[in-house]
Design an enzyme around this catalytic site. Structure first.
Site, PDB file in Angstrom:
ATOM      1  N   ASN A 170      30.890  26.938   1.973  1.00  0.00           N
ATOM      2  CA  ASN A 170      30.024  26.688   3.131  1.00  0.00           C
ATOM      3  C   ASN A 170      30.292  27.797   4.133  1.00  0.00           C
ATOM      4  O   ASN A 170      31.195  28.613   3.959  1.00  0.00           O
ATOM      5  CB  ASN A 170      30.282  25.298   3.727  1.00  0.00           C
ATOM      6  CG  ASN A 170      31.713  25.127   4.154  1.00  0.00           C
ATOM      7  OD1 ASN A 170      32.221  25.891   4.983  1.00  0.00           O
ATOM      8  ND2 ASN A 170      32.391  24.181   3.558  1.00  0.00           N
TER       9      ASN A 170
ATOM     10  N   GLY B  77      33.649  19.955  -4.343  1.00  0.00           N
ATOM     11  CA  GLY B  77      33.119  20.639  -5.526  1.00  0.00           C
ATOM     12  C   GLY B  77      33.968  21.819  -5.974  1.00  0.00           C
ATOM     13  O   GLY B  77      35.202  21.776  -5.922  1.00  0.00           O
ATOM     14  N   VAL B  78      33.255  22.876  -6.394  1.00  0.00           N
ATOM     15  CA  VAL B  78      34.001  24.031  -6.926  1.00  0.00           C
ATOM     16  C   VAL B  78      34.794  24.719  -5.807  1.00  0.00           C
ATOM     17  O   VAL B  78      35.895  25.227  -6.027  1.00  0.00           O
ATOM     18  CB  VAL B  78      33.033  25.023  -7.624  1.00  0.00           C
ATOM     19  CG1 VAL B  78      32.079  25.677  -6.628  1.00  0.00           C
ATOM     20  CG2 VAL B  78      33.797  26.060  -8.423  1.00  0.00           C
ATOM     21  N   ASP B  79      34.274  24.670  -4.595  1.00  0.00           N
ATOM     22  CA  ASP B  79      34.992  25.239  -3.436  1.00  0.00           C
ATOM     23  C   ASP B  79      36.335  24.522  -3.273  1.00  0.00           C
ATOM     24  O   ASP B  79      37.392  25.153  -3.125  1.00  0.00           O
ATOM     25  CB  ASP B  79      34.114  25.038  -2.199  1.00  0.00           C
ATOM     26  CG  ASP B  79      34.507  25.922  -1.028  1.00  0.00           C
ATOM     27  OD1 ASP B  79      34.161  25.558   0.121  1.00  0.00           O
ATOM     28  OD2 ASP B  79      35.153  26.955  -1.233  1.00  0.00           O
TER      29      ASP B  79
ATOM     30  N   VAL C  29      26.274  19.809  -4.508  1.00  0.00           N
ATOM     31  CA  VAL C  29      26.018  19.214  -3.181  1.00  0.00           C
ATOM     32  C   VAL C  29      24.734  19.756  -2.556  1.00  0.00           C
ATOM     33  O   VAL C  29      23.973  19.038  -1.910  1.00  0.00           O
ATOM     34  CB  VAL C  29      27.227  19.496  -2.250  1.00  0.00           C
ATOM     35  CG1 VAL C  29      26.915  19.231  -0.788  1.00  0.00           C
ATOM     36  CG2 VAL C  29      28.428  18.676  -2.701  1.00  0.00           C
TER      37      VAL C  29
ATOM     38  N   SER D  65      24.973  26.301  -5.648  1.00  0.00           N
ATOM     39  CA  SER D  65      23.977  25.438  -4.988  1.00  0.00           C
ATOM     40  C   SER D  65      23.462  24.279  -5.831  1.00  0.00           C
ATOM     41  O   SER D  65      22.655  23.486  -5.329  1.00  0.00           O
ATOM     42  CB  SER D  65      22.761  26.256  -4.500  1.00  0.00           C
ATOM     43  OG  SER D  65      23.051  26.925  -3.297  1.00  0.00           O
TER      44      SER D  65
HETATM   45  N1  APR Z   1      34.726  24.897 -12.011  1.00  0.00           N
HETATM   46  C1  APR Z   1      33.449  25.314 -12.224  1.00  0.00           C
HETATM   47  N2  APR Z   1      32.362  24.705 -11.700  1.00  0.00           N
HETATM   48  C2  APR Z   1      32.580  23.606 -10.938  1.00  0.00           C
HETATM   49  C3  APR Z   1      33.887  23.105 -10.662  1.00  0.00           C
HETATM   50  C4  APR Z   1      34.980  23.800 -11.247  1.00  0.00           C
HETATM   51  N3  APR Z   1      36.248  23.410 -11.048  1.00  0.00           N
HETATM   52  N4  APR Z   1      33.754  21.997  -9.862  1.00  0.00           N
HETATM   53  C5  APR Z   1      32.430  21.816  -9.658  1.00  0.00           C
HETATM   54  N5  APR Z   1      31.720  22.771 -10.302  1.00  0.00           N
HETATM   55  C6  APR Z   1      30.269  22.943 -10.379  1.00  0.00           C
HETATM   56  C7  APR Z   1      29.404  21.744 -10.072  1.00  0.00           C
HETATM   57  O1  APR Z   1      29.352  20.859 -11.197  1.00  0.00           O
HETATM   58  C8  APR Z   1      28.065  22.438  -9.821  1.00  0.00           C
HETATM   59  O2  APR Z   1      27.417  22.702 -11.058  1.00  0.00           O
HETATM   60  O3  APR Z   1      29.890  23.887  -9.383  1.00  0.00           O
HETATM   61  C9  APR Z   1      28.478  23.780  -9.185  1.00  0.00           C
HETATM   62  C10 APR Z   1      28.199  23.896  -7.689  1.00  0.00           C
HETATM   63  O4  APR Z   1      28.367  22.616  -7.082  1.00  0.00           O
HETATM   64  P1  APR Z   1      29.133  22.460  -5.650  1.00  0.00           P
HETATM   65  O5  APR Z   1      30.562  22.755  -5.841  1.00  0.00           O
HETATM   66  O6  APR Z   1      28.745  21.128  -5.104  1.00  0.00           O
HETATM   67  O7  APR Z   1      28.534  23.636  -4.762  1.00  0.00           O
HETATM   68  P2  APR Z   1      27.135  23.737  -3.986  1.00  0.00           P
HETATM   69  O8  APR Z   1      26.081  22.887  -4.597  1.00  0.00           O
HETATM   70  O9  APR Z   1      26.895  25.208  -3.853  1.00  0.00           O
HETATM   71  O10 APR Z   1      27.466  23.113  -2.552  1.00  0.00           O
HETATM   72  C11 APR Z   1      28.326  23.831  -1.693  1.00  0.00           C
HETATM   73  O11 APR Z   1      29.703  21.928  -1.276  1.00  0.00           O
HETATM   74  O12 APR Z   1      31.931  21.821  -1.706  1.00  0.00           O
HETATM   75  C12 APR Z   1      31.014  22.058  -0.715  1.00  0.00           C
HETATM   76  O13 APR Z   1      32.138  23.598   0.744  1.00  0.00           O
HETATM   77  C13 APR Z   1      31.088  23.467  -0.196  1.00  0.00           C
HETATM   78  O14 APR Z   1      29.647  22.931   1.609  1.00  0.00           O
HETATM   79  C14 APR Z   1      29.714  23.595   0.379  1.00  0.00           C
HETATM   80  C15 APR Z   1      28.853  22.881  -0.643  1.00  0.00           C
END
Ligand code: APR
Length: 167
Positions: free
Chosen positions: A24, A32-34, A122, A119
């Site tokens: 973010n 999530g991945v972050d 979330v 993206s």
């Molecule tokens: N390794 C690889 N991919 C992952 C992992 C992991 N450990 N964990 C989650 N993912 C995948 C999810 O399944 C999804 O397909 O990463 C992809 C992106 O999902 P999100 O992590 O939710 O990211 P995004 O949709 O871009 O939303 C970003 O979410 O976590 C918060 O701080 C972040 O506010 C920001 C928002």
């Protein structure tokens, strides 16, 4: 054109030079991945992110990888678009994330890079459309990166990315 592979797995466990966090704008971590990357890298990642932030949607900024296992040396934080129906430049902003991550990777001399499905969690971006944007953006970006690994966390995302790659 940079070779692209699709791998299903955890981005924090990849044997690459740098990994991309779908962050973010604060760059201080989230879910999530972050969240997974911040947990693996340790608290210094959020401190470094705070010093580099904010990051605009579509842009990318790098920090060290701190406690992440080698060979990962850098985290490239990018902020994807929040999906709002598709009429707010979401596709262009998402493509920009991939392009900017490759530009930042080039500035760092990164040769292998792992990128999650930005993206599509979330932020709600439709996964099939996002997969095509990811492959098209990486294919059309001039870069010195020798291998891009698109990481799918689940089977559905893997199959969508593989299908986009096969087009
Ligand atoms: N390794 C690889 N991919 C992952 C992992 C992991 N450990 N964990 C989650 N993912 C995948 C999810 O399944 C999804 O397909 O990463 C992809 C992106 O999902 P999100 O992590 O939710 O990211 P995004 O949709 O871009 O939303 C970003 O979410 O976590 C918060 O701080 C972040 O506010 C920001 C928002």
């Amino acid at each position: 054109m940079t070779p692209i592979e699709v791998v299903q797995g955890d981005i924090t466990r990849q044997d690459v030079d740098a990994i991309v966090a779908a962050a973010n704008q604060s760059l201080m971590g989230g879910g999530g991945v972050d969240g997974a990357i911040h947990r693996a890298a340790g608290p210094r990642l959020a401190e470094a992110g705070a010093a580099m932030g904010p990051c605009r949607p579509g842009d990318a900024k790098a920090t060290p990888a701190f406690d992440l296992d080698p060979p990962i040396t850098h985290v490239i934080h990018t902020v994807g678009p929040v999906w709002r129906g598709g009429q707010h430049d979401e596709a262009e902003v998402l493509a920009s994330c991939y392009r900017r991550c490759l530009e930042v990777a080039d500035e760092l001399g990164v040769r292998t890079l792992a990128i999650p499905a930005i993206s599509t969690g979330v932020y709600g971006f439709p996964a099939e459309k996002a997969a095509r944007i990811a492959v098209t953006a990486v294919r059309s970006s001039p870069t010195a990166v020798e291998r891009v690994r698109l990481i799918a966390f689940d089977r559905e995302t893997h199959d969508l990315l593989a299908a986009a790659l096969a087009e």
